[in-house]
Write a protein that holds these residues in place. Structure first.
Motif, PDB file in Angstrom:
ATOM      1  N   MET A 115     -35.401  57.415  -6.182  1.00 13.34           N
ATOM      2  CA  MET A 115     -36.360  58.389  -6.689  1.00 13.34           C
ATOM      3  C   MET A 115     -37.795  57.885  -6.569  1.00 13.34           C
ATOM      4  O   MET A 115     -38.721  58.664  -6.468  1.00 13.34           O
ATOM      5  N   LYS A 116     -37.961  56.585  -6.594  1.00 13.84           N
ATOM      6  CA  LYS A 116     -39.292  55.997  -6.636  1.00 13.84           C
ATOM      7  C   LYS A 116     -39.625  55.343  -5.292  1.00 13.84           C
ATOM      8  O   LYS A 116     -38.824  54.565  -4.771  1.00 13.84           O
ATOM      9  N   PRO A 117     -40.809  55.630  -4.741  1.00 14.97           N
ATOM     10  CA  PRO A 117     -41.182  54.970  -3.483  1.00 14.97           C
ATOM     11  C   PRO A 117     -41.441  53.477  -3.692  1.00 14.97           C
ATOM     12  O   PRO A 117     -41.837  53.053  -4.773  1.00 14.97           O
ATOM     13  N   LYS A 118     -41.192  52.708  -2.634  1.00 16.02           N
ATOM     14  CA  LYS A 118     -41.519  51.281  -2.651  1.00 16.02           C
ATOM     15  C   LYS A 118     -42.932  51.134  -2.117  1.00 16.02           C
ATOM     16  O   LYS A 118     -43.276  51.715  -1.098  1.00 16.02           O
ATOM     17  N   GLN A 119     -43.741  50.364  -2.803  1.00 14.79           N
ATOM     18  CA  GLN A 119     -45.105  50.103  -2.356  1.00 14.79           C
ATOM     19  C   GLN A 119     -45.188  48.698  -1.787  1.00 14.79           C
ATOM     20  O   GLN A 119     -44.737  47.743  -2.423  1.00 14.79           O
TER      21      GLN A 119
END
Length: 130
Positions: A99-103
């Motif tokens: 659900m969360k993008p990797k930065q």
């Protein structure tokens, strides 16, 4: 490039949906080989092609033979990257099962651009050579 809002935003659908149904054929030990590259200097900010034909850009290693991307901490098959975006030197990837993008901080905007071009070409199954 001017303006940083959503600069470089792209998804697999925009790339022709080539990521759907992609088959990554990997050599045994490819993850180990990528990790060895990282230990040898990828984190020092190298950019370019290595002797094994992998494209290195900051923390990323792109293996066009196996269609795998190492993001500095883990390896992903290109078909599992559903979209990316970047603003300056901060590159984001979205994985299909997350659900969360990797930065990932890549150091320079041109390295973000290089990573974007590499992912686009992998989605299209375009072979790249050193």
């Amino acid at each position: 490039m001017s303006g940083n809002v959503a600069k470089g935003a792209v998804g697999a659908t925009a790339a022709g949906g080539a990521a759907a149904g992609a088959v990554a054929v990997g050599a045994a030990g490819s993850i180990g080989q990528i990790l060895a590259l990282v230990r040898r200097g990828v984190q020092a900010g190298d950019e370019g092609w290595d002797a094994d034909g992998n494209f290195i850009s900051s923390k990323f290693v792109f293996n066009f033979r196996t269609m795998e991307v190492f993001d500095g901490s883990e390896t992903h098959q290109i078909k599992n990257i559903s979209e990316y975006s970047y603003v300056d030197q901060v590159f984001k990837i979205v994985l299909r099962d997350s659900m969360k993008p990797k930065q990932i901080s890549v150091g320079f905007e041109n390295r973000s651009e290089a990573a974007a071009r590499a992912i686009d070409r992998m989605w299209k199954h375009e072979a790249m050579q050193p």
